[in-house]
Design a protein around this motif. Structure first.
Motif, short mmCIF file in Angstrom:
data_model
loop_
_atom_site.label_atom_id
_atom_site.label_comp_id
_atom_site.label_asym_id
_atom_site.label_seq_id
_atom_site.Cartn_x
_atom_site.Cartn_y
_atom_site.Cartn_z
N TRP A 1 126.90 -60.29 99.22
CA TRP A 1 125.97 -60.00 100.48
C TRP A 1 126.65 -60.22 101.55
O TRP A 1 127.79 -61.08 101.89
CB TRP A 1 124.61 -60.80 100.42
CG TRP A 1 124.99 -62.20 100.65
CD1 TRP A 1 124.61 -62.97 101.81
CD2 TRP A 1 125.13 -63.39 99.85
NE1 TRP A 1 124.87 -64.54 101.61
CE2 TRP A 1 125.34 -64.54 100.15
CE3 TRP A 1 125.11 -63.14 98.36
CZ2 TRP A 1 125.48 -65.56 99.55
CZ3 TRP A 1 125.72 -64.49 97.37
CH2 TRP A 1 125.66 -65.66 98.22
N LYS A 2 126.37 -59.74 102.86
CA LYS A 2 126.94 -59.71 104.00
C LYS A 2 127.07 -61.26 104.56
O LYS A 2 126.07 -62.09 104.40
CB LYS A 2 126.30 -58.91 105.10
CG LYS A 2 126.40 -57.19 104.87
CD LYS A 2 125.67 -56.67 106.12
CE LYS A 2 125.82 -55.27 105.95
NZ LYS A 2 125.14 -54.42 106.87
N GLY A 3 128.30 -61.74 105.01
CA GLY A 3 128.40 -62.87 105.10
C GLY A 3 128.42 -64.02 104.11
O GLY A 3 128.54 -65.26 104.37
N GLY A 4 128.29 -63.70 103.02
CA GLY A 4 128.30 -64.62 101.69
C GLY A 4 129.94 -64.59 101.37
O GLY A 4 130.73 -63.95 101.60
N PRO A 5 129.82 -65.45 100.04
CA PRO A 5 131.15 -65.43 99.67
C PRO A 5 131.57 -64.26 98.63
O PRO A 5 130.52 -63.51 98.39
CB PRO A 5 130.99 -66.81 98.50
CG PRO A 5 129.55 -66.86 98.38
CD PRO A 5 128.85 -66.29 99.60
N THR A 6 132.56 -64.08 98.62
CA THR A 6 133.32 -62.96 97.71
C THR A 6 134.07 -63.49 96.38
O THR A 6 133.96 -64.42 96.48
CB THR A 6 134.40 -62.10 98.57
OG1 THR A 6 135.63 -63.11 98.92
CG2 THR A 6 133.74 -61.63 100.00
N GLY A 7 134.19 -62.39 95.73
CA GLY A 7 134.59 -62.78 94.42
C GLY A 7 136.15 -62.74 94.55
O GLY A 7 137.01 -62.26 95.63
N LEU A 8 137.09 -63.15 93.63
CA LEU A 8 138.39 -63.18 93.64
C LEU A 8 138.95 -63.06 92.14
O LEU A 8 138.42 -63.74 91.27
CB LEU A 8 138.90 -64.47 94.45
CG LEU A 8 140.32 -64.50 94.42
CD1 LEU A 8 140.83 -64.68 96.14
CD2 LEU A 8 141.16 -65.62 93.66
N HIS A 9 140.25 -62.17 92.03
CA HIS A 9 140.88 -62.23 90.80
C HIS A 9 142.32 -62.62 90.98
O HIS A 9 142.72 -62.45 91.76
CB HIS A 9 140.65 -60.86 90.05
CG HIS A 9 141.45 -59.86 90.85
ND1 HIS A 9 142.93 -59.84 90.20
CD2 HIS A 9 141.13 -58.80 91.74
CE1 HIS A 9 143.19 -58.56 90.76
NE2 HIS A 9 142.50 -58.17 91.80
N THR A 10 142.85 -63.29 90.04
CA THR A 10 144.39 -63.19 89.90
C THR A 10 144.79 -62.59 88.80
O THR A 10 144.40 -62.71 87.68
CB THR A 10 144.94 -64.65 89.89
OG1 THR A 10 144.36 -65.25 88.54
CG2 THR A 10 144.26 -65.39 90.97
N THR A 11 145.82 -61.49 88.83
CA THR A 11 145.92 -60.90 87.65
C THR A 11 147.85 -60.94 87.60
O THR A 11 148.23 -59.97 88.42
CB THR A 11 145.49 -59.29 87.74
OG1 THR A 11 144.11 -59.56 88.01
CG2 THR A 11 145.96 -58.51 86.60
N PRO A 12 148.38 -61.37 86.64
CA PRO A 12 149.75 -61.15 86.20
C PRO A 12 149.89 -59.86 85.26
O PRO A 12 149.08 -59.80 84.62
CB PRO A 12 150.01 -62.61 85.44
CG PRO A 12 149.09 -62.95 84.96
CD PRO A 12 147.69 -62.26 85.72
N MET A 13 151.08 -59.06 85.73
CA MET A 13 151.22 -58.00 84.93
C MET A 13 152.67 -57.92 84.59
O MET A 13 153.44 -58.38 85.39
CB MET A 13 150.87 -56.84 85.76
CG MET A 13 149.29 -56.68 85.76
SD MET A 13 148.77 -55.42 87.14
CE MET A 13 149.00 -56.36 88.71
N PRO A 14 153.16 -57.13 83.71
CA PRO A 14 154.64 -56.91 83.20
C PRO A 14 155.06 -56.00 84.73
O PRO A 14 154.35 -55.09 85.22
CB PRO A 14 154.67 -56.04 81.92
CG PRO A 14 153.38 -56.45 81.27
CD PRO A 14 152.24 -56.71 82.33
N SER A 15 156.25 -56.43 84.94
CA SER A 15 156.96 -55.68 86.20
C SER A 15 157.60 -54.47 85.59
O SER A 15 157.91 -54.66 84.61
CB SER A 15 158.10 -56.66 86.65
OG SER A 15 158.52 -55.97 87.91
N PRO A 16 157.63 -53.34 86.55
CA PRO A 16 158.25 -52.17 85.97
C PRO A 16 159.71 -52.35 85.57
O PRO A 16 160.42 -53.19 86.17
CB PRO A 16 158.44 -51.37 87.46
CG PRO A 16 157.17 -52.00 88.27
CD PRO A 16 157.35 -53.32 87.97
N GLY A 17 159.97 -51.53 84.37
CA GLY A 17 161.18 -51.76 83.63
C GLY A 17 161.46 -52.84 82.77
O GLY A 17 162.39 -53.04 81.97
#
Length: 414
Positions: A38-54
């Protein structure tokens, strides 16, 4: 002469045609509805590691791409008001199903994730059935004794006769969740209500290893690389990679300082290192009256396990090996929202494995999501955000078809 002790394990009540009259949802009855930010409320958050290109799964550890974002979500739960029967001979189990579907967008309103699945209420640990228990009335576990009819129709002789009953099954877990993730993973996690307390929950200790976005296999250790009891960013994160101790650019600190210095899409330290601090911060100044905590996991130390099943590419290059989930269902007093309302907080930790680890093994990379949500109907109109709608094709339907009818599920006797 000493009398033998009576067994404390009693059979359930006998199943009869027409039982149960309805499903038992247990704690899952608190989920029904649509939960949103909701407006003015807390937001979600994610952390995502991924293989790098190459890179590939044989690449030496340390070359990875890291992304973290704030997000908002629309999480919908729908109770299916028909018990689902599992026949097990001496026992009858009637599951209650709660469907869920979620959609997640970032701060630019771009779709980041969607998923659907089901929560099941499997039963309670208490035995025999207690009519006073809020989680067993109506009951969802029954005994089913053999009868003359079942012996005759099922060819029981000479193996079994009328009036016989085998051991009673007590569900080891109250809740299961199955989900389908479009990246190519299907999950099945199980667990229980582990806490029901007054007041606000304790989410985690600061820098508690099991909840961090960095793992020891990545060469980062909280007791050495973070400041105990302080959210202040460590001084070593300000040094160039080549100046890091224990190997310069080949050190664990050099590889993972980007997680500590990340500052994009509304995500930055300390939340990129310990995401559940957002949950703690969200409720710090809230009047939380009580909460229930559900904990689910795909891995258990003993007994029946859950599962993570991956499509071929995911299995080969970024395998999902474990999923942990905590959900807090809270009662919060918020005068601006009209008084006492319910709030949902969750933490989801998905363990990826890709590339070699600093010890020669495979690196474990935690992918973490956290969010704080309230039912859309409880949010004042001036605080509601636009709804999230997936870009799906319109279904092909028969025009002017007769109204569908879905009667209560009927289960015939054996």
């Amino acid at each position: 002469m000493k009398q033998p002790q009576k067994s404390s394990v009693k059979p359930y009540i006998e199943w009869e045609e027409g039982l149960p009259k309805g499903p038992q949802f247990g704690i899952l009855s608190k989920l029904h509805g649509t939960w949103v930010n909701w407006k003015g409320g807390p937001t979600g958050l994610h952390t995502t590691p991924m293989p790098s290109p190459g890179t590939s799964s044989e690449t030496i550890f340390g070359v990875f791409h890291f992304k973290s974002q704030e997000y908002r979500e629309q999480l919908k739960f729908t109770q299916v008001n028909a018990p689902v029967r599992n026949r097990a001979g001496s026992n009858e189990q009637f599951n209650a199903a709660v469907k869920y579907e979620t959609a997640i967008i970032d701060n630019n309103d771009d779709l980041q994730h969607f998923e659907n699945g089901m929560y099941l209420w499997l039963g309670d640990h208490q035995m025999p059935w207690d009519p006073e228990s809020p989680y067993q009335n109506p009951p969802n576990m029954f005994k089913h004794t053999s009868s003359e009819e079942s012996v005759k129709t099922d060819g029981g002789e000479p193996v079994i006769g009328p009036g016989e009953l085998g051991p009673q099954f007590v569900p080891p877990y109250q809740i299961s969740r199955s989900g389908v993730i479009p990246h190519g993973t299907t999950i099945h996690i199980t667990g229980n209500i582990t806490e029901s307390e007054k007041g606000a929950p304790h989410i985690a200790n600061l820098w508690e290893q099991q909840y961090l976005a960095v793992s020891p296999s990545m060469g980062i250790h909280p007791e050495e690389d973070l400041i105990p009891g302080s959210r202040k960013k460590p001084e070593w994160t300000k040094l160039p990679r080549e100046d890091q101790k224990d190997g310069g650019v080949n050190s664990g600190r050099a590889y993972f300082e980007s997680i500590f210095n990340y500052d994009q899409f509304g995500a930055k330290f300390p939340y990129t290192v310990q995401p559940n601090l957002k949950l703690s911060d969200a409720i710090e100044n809230m009047d939380v009256k009580r909460y229930d905590l559900i904990e689910l996991d795909s891995f258990h130390n003993t007994g029946v396990q859950g599962a993570t099943i991956n499509n071929v590419m995911i299995h080969r290059y970024c395998k999902v090996v474990r999923m942990r989930y905590r959900m807090w269902i809270e009662e919060v007093y918020d005068e601006e929202f009209g008084g006492l309302i319910e709030q949902l907080q969750y933490e989801q930790i998905v363990d990826f494995e890709f590339m070699f680890g600093s010890t020669g093994g495979t690196t474990l990379w935690p992918h973490i999501q956290v969010n704080t949500l309230r039912r859309e109907k409880d949010i004042p109109a001036n605080k509601r955000l636009p709804s999230i709608k997936l870009p799906t094709e319109a279904p092909h339907e028969v025009e002017e078809a007769p109204a569908s009818v879905c009667p209560m599920m009927r289960h015939t006797r054996h």
